[in-house]
Design a protein around this motif. Sequence first.
Motif, mmCIF file in Angstrom:
data_model
loop_
_atom_site.group_PDB
_atom_site.id
_atom_site.type_symbol
_atom_site.label_atom_id
_atom_site.label_comp_id
_atom_site.label_asym_id
_atom_site.label_seq_id
_atom_site.Cartn_x
_atom_site.Cartn_y
_atom_site.Cartn_z
ATOM 1 N N SER A 156 -11.616 3.467 -5.232
ATOM 2 C CA SER A 156 -11.217 3.961 -3.918
ATOM 3 C C SER A 156 -12.067 3.320 -2.843
ATOM 4 O O SER A 156 -13.263 3.029 -3.040
ATOM 5 C CB SER A 156 -11.384 5.498 -3.838
ATOM 6 N N ARG A 159 0.855 -1.183 0.000
ATOM 7 C CA ARG A 159 0.000 0.000 0.000
ATOM 8 C C ARG A 159 0.895 1.239 0.000
ATOM 9 O O ARG A 159 1.747 1.399 0.883
ATOM 10 C CB ARG A 159 -0.911 0.000 1.223
ATOM 11 N N GLU A 160 0.676 2.065 -1.032
ATOM 12 C CA GLU A 160 1.470 3.287 -1.194
ATOM 13 C C GLU A 160 2.970 2.984 -1.174
ATOM 14 O O GLU A 160 3.775 3.700 -0.583
ATOM 15 C CB GLU A 160 1.116 4.299 -0.090
ATOM 16 N N GLY A 161 3.330 1.866 -1.795
ATOM 17 C CA GLY A 161 4.725 1.487 -1.934
ATOM 18 C C GLY A 161 5.341 0.820 -0.725
ATOM 19 O O GLY A 161 6.515 0.436 -0.755
ATOM 20 N N ARG A 162 4.549 0.675 0.351
ATOM 21 C CA ARG A 162 5.090 0.067 1.568
ATOM 22 C C ARG A 162 4.505 -1.342 1.729
ATOM 23 O O ARG A 162 3.276 -1.501 1.841
ATOM 24 C CB ARG A 162 4.765 0.925 2.788
ATOM 25 N N SER A 185 -5.315 1.123 -5.861
ATOM 26 C CA SER A 185 -3.869 0.944 -6.083
ATOM 27 C C SER A 185 -3.208 0.032 -5.050
ATOM 28 O O SER A 185 -1.996 -0.197 -5.111
ATOM 29 C CB SER A 185 -3.128 2.296 -6.103
ATOM 30 N N ASP A 186 -4.025 -0.504 -4.101
ATOM 31 C CA ASP A 186 -3.449 -1.525 -3.218
ATOM 32 C C ASP A 186 -3.161 -2.797 -4.027
ATOM 33 O O ASP A 186 -3.919 -3.152 -4.947
ATOM 34 C CB ASP A 186 -4.412 -1.856 -2.076
ATOM 35 N N THR A 210 9.299 -4.691 -4.012
ATOM 36 C CA THR A 210 9.525 -3.239 -3.930
ATOM 37 C C THR A 210 10.689 -2.775 -4.791
ATOM 38 O O THR A 210 11.030 -1.579 -4.768
ATOM 39 C CB THR A 210 9.791 -2.849 -2.467
#
Length: 641
Positions: A639, A539-542, A572-573, A602
């Motif tokens: 969303s 999520r959000e790159g993490r 986007s998850d 990642t």
Amino acid sequence: MAKVVARLNAELTLVKDTVATAAVIEQAKGVLMVTHRSSAERAGEELAERARAGRRSLAEEARLTLARLSSALEDDPDSNRRTERVGADLFSSARYRNGGSPPTAPLLEGDHAEPLPRRTRRHPPLHRRRPQLQMAHEFLAALSGSVTLLTPIRGRGGIVEDYRIDAASPEAVDVAGRTGKELVGLRVLEAYPTVLGTELWDGYRSALETGTVWTGAPFEYEEIVAGIPRLSRFRIRAAPSGGRLVVSWERLDAGEREQHRNTVMQRLGNLGWADWDLVTDTITWSEQVYTIFGRDPGEGPMTLEELPRHVPAEDLPALGANVQRLLGDGRPIDHAFRIRTPAGVRHLRIVAEAERDAEGNTVEVHGFFQDTTASRNIEHELLERQLAAATQRSQLHAERDLAARLRHALLPLPRQSLDVADVHIDVVYQPAHQGLNVGGDWYSAIELPDGSLFVVVGDVAGHGMDSVGTMAQLRFTAKGMAVTGTPLTGILSRLNFLLLHSGDSLTATTATVIMARYRPGTGTLTWARAGHLPPLLVREGRPRYLNPPEGVLLGATHDARYTEATLALGESDELFLYTDGLIEQPGEDLDESLNRLVTAVTAAPASRRDLGDLVTALGVPDDEPRDDVCVLRITARRSSE
């Protein structure tokens, strides 16, 4: 073998006759040396001149000279004194110690003395001090085998204290490996100190004192050579000759060792030699051939006429053709056949060649028989095992092919993308192809009647048809129960019950499963698992692994308990569901494997993150992975509310 023995016996007889003749000649020369007071060379010339004048051989003349001496002594009233004096002169150590000059002696009637030149050198060379040895050297040089000439060395009172080797045949070899030239000049007790006081030493003395040939019984002699004891067996013969001894010896242990070596080789190789003299119709077998044929040696070798009665009928034509080739055509053969013995049927090999006379007729056959039964049994057993292995391999290939086709029918696409219920799903599925194993990884993703998404990933333990069958059973059961609206925990409980009651305790199957239901209206993802690896959320790159709800693997226990967990899946998850084949490496800890997955996920931005590249980055080969690999990536397209 018989020819060699006959040749050796003939050579030994020739040596014996030659040595006896030489002894007579030496005695006659000694008589002439004493009666004429001449040198050995002159006595030899005198004896040769008399032989030529009388047209007799040298040996005949020597015997005649000795006979005249005996007759003269009988007519002489002082014959006893003369005999003692002549004998003492012939075997006097002083005679040889004085440089070869004989003491003064009365002459026989008709003999004429010739004065000898007086020697003035105190230590003249050996060949000048003892010219009588020259003939001995020449004579022994022509002999084969081991022969030496020993000169007694006397002490006070004429007692023999030692012997000196004054001549030796070229082929003479003693226990220490010294050859003829190396032996000349040695003293017996210096070279062989342990001989003193033995039967051999007494035999030498007996031959000198009695004038008769002494032949000793075989004896053993040990000598230390280079610090290593060597034990050998010999037979020695000593013949008196002119106050010296002509000694010949035969080394017995060499032949015995060779015979023992041949016997051992035949036994270890399970083979034996055979000869057939067709002229005399004599067949000779070695001992091992009797063992191979299971035949009593008292019955003698098997004749050619008797052989067919012991050979199976189906082997006779080929064996008969080889007999004709050997005996009729005189050509060598190397043929395998079977023979019936009291111990059963044996496989034999015969290798033989023929000797032919000037007219081309076969006169002798030489060869060997070898028992190859043991090797044939091993070959037969190996062939049976190869056939069994080939049959099993064929069955496994057929099973693998069937399992692969069945799995392909269940999971037709190795890579695919699905858009279901407002989510995008990417799938990579790579079945293992190592050997004949077919794994049990599987997945399914379907839209349910209420518009929600049902997704499941599983891994059945084991390989082969059983795993594929269990995989199909679990996959269709799970999908069917999901369509009917059964909760996830209920589906897992019934799948667990299914595995526990399908098969016996010896073939019990286990499996891991993770399943989820996504409701697009709320963006909620409910999931449950049965011993499966935790999903990875980005999520959000993490990235992070979701905390797994309670649930043991399927088929492990009747008391299994399963719970659910809920996740709000935002736009986007990315959620990764996978089997252990994606991350596990031999010898690597599970935490390390999970960390590698995080690193690989990642490494690239989400926009350029390809699922196939992810599989490759984790070290999974494209062509032949070690285990089944299945990975699903679920991406929300709306969303969260």
